[in-house]
Scaffold this active site. Structure first.
Site, mmCIF file in Angstrom:
data_model
loop_
_atom_site.group_PDB
_atom_site.id
_atom_site.type_symbol
_atom_site.label_atom_id
_atom_site.label_comp_id
_atom_site.label_asym_id
_atom_site.label_seq_id
_atom_site.Cartn_x
_atom_site.Cartn_y
_atom_site.Cartn_z
ATOM 1 N N ALA A 73 0.913 -1.190 0.255
ATOM 2 C CA ALA A 73 0.134 -0.079 -0.025
ATOM 3 C C ALA A 73 0.893 1.280 -0.099
ATOM 4 C CB ALA A 73 -0.957 0.200 1.202
ATOM 5 N N GLN A 181 -6.543 -0.976 5.049
ATOM 6 C CA GLN A 181 -7.340 -1.458 6.425
ATOM 7 C C GLN A 181 -8.708 -1.821 5.860
ATOM 8 O OE1 GLN A 181 -6.211 -2.294 9.222
ATOM 9 N NE2 GLN A 181 -4.039 -0.919 8.999
ATOM 10 N N THR A 201 -3.136 -3.738 0.236
ATOM 11 C CA THR A 201 -1.874 -4.316 0.447
ATOM 12 C C THR A 201 -2.192 -5.764 0.972
ATOM 13 O OG1 THR A 201 0.361 -4.353 1.588
ATOM 14 C CG2 THR A 201 -1.722 -3.465 2.636
ATOM 15 N N GLY A 202 -1.571 -6.793 0.787
ATOM 16 C CA GLY A 202 -1.912 -8.300 1.049
ATOM 17 C C GLY A 202 -1.745 -8.601 2.535
ATOM 18 N N HIS A 203 -0.627 -8.047 3.177
ATOM 19 C CA HIS A 203 -0.473 -8.487 4.443
ATOM 20 C C HIS A 203 -1.420 -7.896 5.451
ATOM 21 C CE1 HIS A 203 1.788 -4.954 6.492
ATOM 22 N NE2 HIS A 203 1.963 -4.665 5.174
ATOM 23 N N THR A 241 9.925 -6.870 -12.660
ATOM 24 C CA THR A 241 9.694 -8.216 -12.614
ATOM 25 C C THR A 241 8.557 -8.763 -11.944
ATOM 26 O OG1 THR A 241 11.778 -8.663 -13.522
ATOM 27 C CG2 THR A 241 10.510 -10.591 -12.665
ATOM 28 N N CYS A 325 2.276 3.954 14.456
ATOM 29 C CA CYS A 325 3.545 3.812 13.307
ATOM 30 C C CYS A 325 4.584 5.048 13.264
ATOM 31 C CB CYS A 325 2.818 4.083 11.964
ATOM 32 S SG CYS A 325 1.935 2.653 11.368
HETATM 33 C C1 LIG Z 1 -0.431 -0.574 6.312
HETATM 34 C C2 LIG Z 1 -0.837 0.543 5.799
HETATM 35 C C3 LIG Z 1 -0.137 1.117 4.685
HETATM 36 C C4 LIG Z 1 1.070 0.842 4.291
HETATM 37 O O1 LIG Z 1 1.036 -0.781 3.804
HETATM 38 P P1 LIG Z 1 2.417 -1.726 3.193
HETATM 39 O O2 LIG Z 1 1.860 -2.589 2.480
HETATM 40 O O3 LIG Z 1 2.920 -2.002 4.536
HETATM 41 O O4 LIG Z 1 3.247 -0.550 2.618
HETATM 42 C C5 LIG Z 1 -0.829 2.283 4.188
HETATM 43 N N1 LIG Z 1 -1.708 2.739 4.628
HETATM 44 C C6 LIG Z 1 -2.745 2.232 5.497
HETATM 45 C C7 LIG Z 1 -3.973 2.914 5.924
HETATM 46 C C8 LIG Z 1 -2.247 1.017 6.262
HETATM 47 O O5 LIG Z 1 -2.758 0.609 7.215
#
Ligand SMILES: *Cc1c(COP(=O)(O)O)cnc(C)c1O
Length: 386
Positions: A73, A181, A201-203, A241, A325
């Site tokens: 993200a 989120q 974002t995946g995680h 890639t 953060c």
């Molecule tokens: C975790 C988060 C990000 C950053 O995501 P990454 O994949 O860790 O770079 C950005 N915005 C929000 C709201 C997030 O919670």
């Protein structure tokens, strides 16, 4: 996880779902090719990536071709905001965002301001919600781009994306949403939501770290300039890639999420209720942010308690402090300050974040631990008590 620790930091990152891990291992063992290669193995890698794009597209109700893979993200936010604003300088130089955005958004706007863009930072209310009327009032004739997050990572506050997006469409403002989120956790139907760009974002939803996506609406004028230059992959919007195994993992996380959103939400609602019931009687406690927000996050402050001491006293709970953060700078959270909290209140804040694997036992233990920790610290330093 280190032994006996209780992980309540799902807003920071989630464990990888076993189906996601299985899929990543399967793909990594099956195919080592560069997806840009035109031979048979390269074409097989492209097919694996296409399947993952279809899975993610289905979760969001978009066409697979509107998704660009990124490293997460942070990169999606950078690409959307810097790339989107720079593409639209003919429309003006005025940009709008909110004070409670993630650093991956605020820092890009800071950088654009140094480049000569004019940025307006709108305020959230004391409940963290952005009022659509104040948002509309911040837009000018030369406003060309706006970015507002879906679910706040510190408080769980959910913005009214539909109302804000509708205002942007009426005013010809490109609208980006940081949904890191929200994706995989709330139902999001981009086929029926006035959003131009959306980061994920995946995680944050049981997928791997280091892979994310940017949705770019298939609509005239909706485009971003690249921020990276290279081999021409992904129509040169984001060259490099493609990591076949990570992408397959993200696709599987999306497929799993599609079946889990409602049951996960019901589970989280019950757990957050249990947690709040367990700690709401603590003297001087306050809930930070709109209580109608995402149920996976509960953010509380308490009077006359030092946040760092509280975090230590809460072990073995793995939770985030008010500086979340920002914990490296030790500054009280700018997000909570923007909601009107004083420095002391902001730095005593604890963010509990719950996930799919969280149990009632863990939550009951966490509530008891919080009550005991506050009582213990007050006994140690009674002069701090109000
Ligand atoms: C975790 C988060 C990000 C950053 O995501 P990454 O994949 O860790 O770079 C950005 N915005 C929000 C709201 C997030 O919670």
């Amino acid at each position: 996880m280190p032994g006996k620790m209780i992980y309540l930091d799902y807003a920071a990152s989630t464990p990888v779902d076993s189906r996601v891990l299985d899929r990543m291992r399967e793909v990594a063992e099956l195919n080592c090719a560069n997806p840009s290669s035109t031979h048979a193995a390269g074409r097989e890698a492209q097919a694996i990536i296409a399947e993952a794009a279809a899975q993610l597209a289905e979760l969001l109700n978009v066409s697979p071709g509107s998704l660009i893979w990124t490293s997460g993200a942070t990169e999606s936010d950078n690409l959307a905001i810097a790339g989107g604003a720079r593409h639209r300088t003919h429309r003006g130089k005025h940009l709008v965002t909110m004070k409670t955005e993630h650093k991956a958004v605020t820092d890009v706007f800071e950088a654009l301001a140094k480049e000569g863009f004019d940025v307006t930072w709108v305020d959230a209310g004391a409940d963290g919600l952005l009022c659509p009327d104040s948002f509309a009032a911040a837009l000018r004739d030369d406003t060309q781009f706006a970015s507002i997050m879906y679910v706040n990572n510190e408080t769980g506050v959910i913005q009214d994306i539909e109302a804000l997006g509708t205002i942007c469409r009426e005013r010809d403002v490109l609208f980006h949403v940081d949904a890191a989120q929200a994706v995989g956790k709330l139902p999001i139907d981009l086929g029926n939501l006035p959003v131009d760009l959306l980061s994920l974002t995946g995680h944050k939803f049981y997928g791997p770290k280091g892979i994310g996506a940017l949705y770019i609406a298939d609509r005239a004028g909706c485009h971003v300039e690249p921020i990276l230059y290279g081999g021409g992959q992904q129509r040169s919007i984001r060259p490099g890639t493609l990591p076949t195994d990570l992408i397959a993992g993200l696709g599987m996380a999306a497929a799993v999420a599609a079946t889990r959103i409602e049951p996960d939400l019901a589970h989280l609602r019950a757990l957050r209720q249990l947690l709040w019931e367990g700690i709401r009687c603590v003297d001087g406690i306050r809930l930070n942010g709109d209580p109608g927000g995402f149920p996976g996050i509960l953010n509380v402050s308490v009077e006359d308690i030092d946040g760092e001491s509280l975090l230590l006293a809460l072990e073995p709970l793995l939770v985030a402090t008010g500086s979340a953060c920002n914990s490296k700078t030790g500054e009280p959270s700018y997000v909570l300050r923007a909601l009107g909290l004083g420095d002391d209140q902001a730095q005593s804040a604890i963010r509990f974040s719950l996930g799919r694997p969280t149990t009632r036992d863990e939550v009951e233990f966490a509530a008891a631990r919080y009550r005991d920790a506050v009582a213990h610290l007050r006994k140690l330093a009674p002069d701090r008590a109000a």
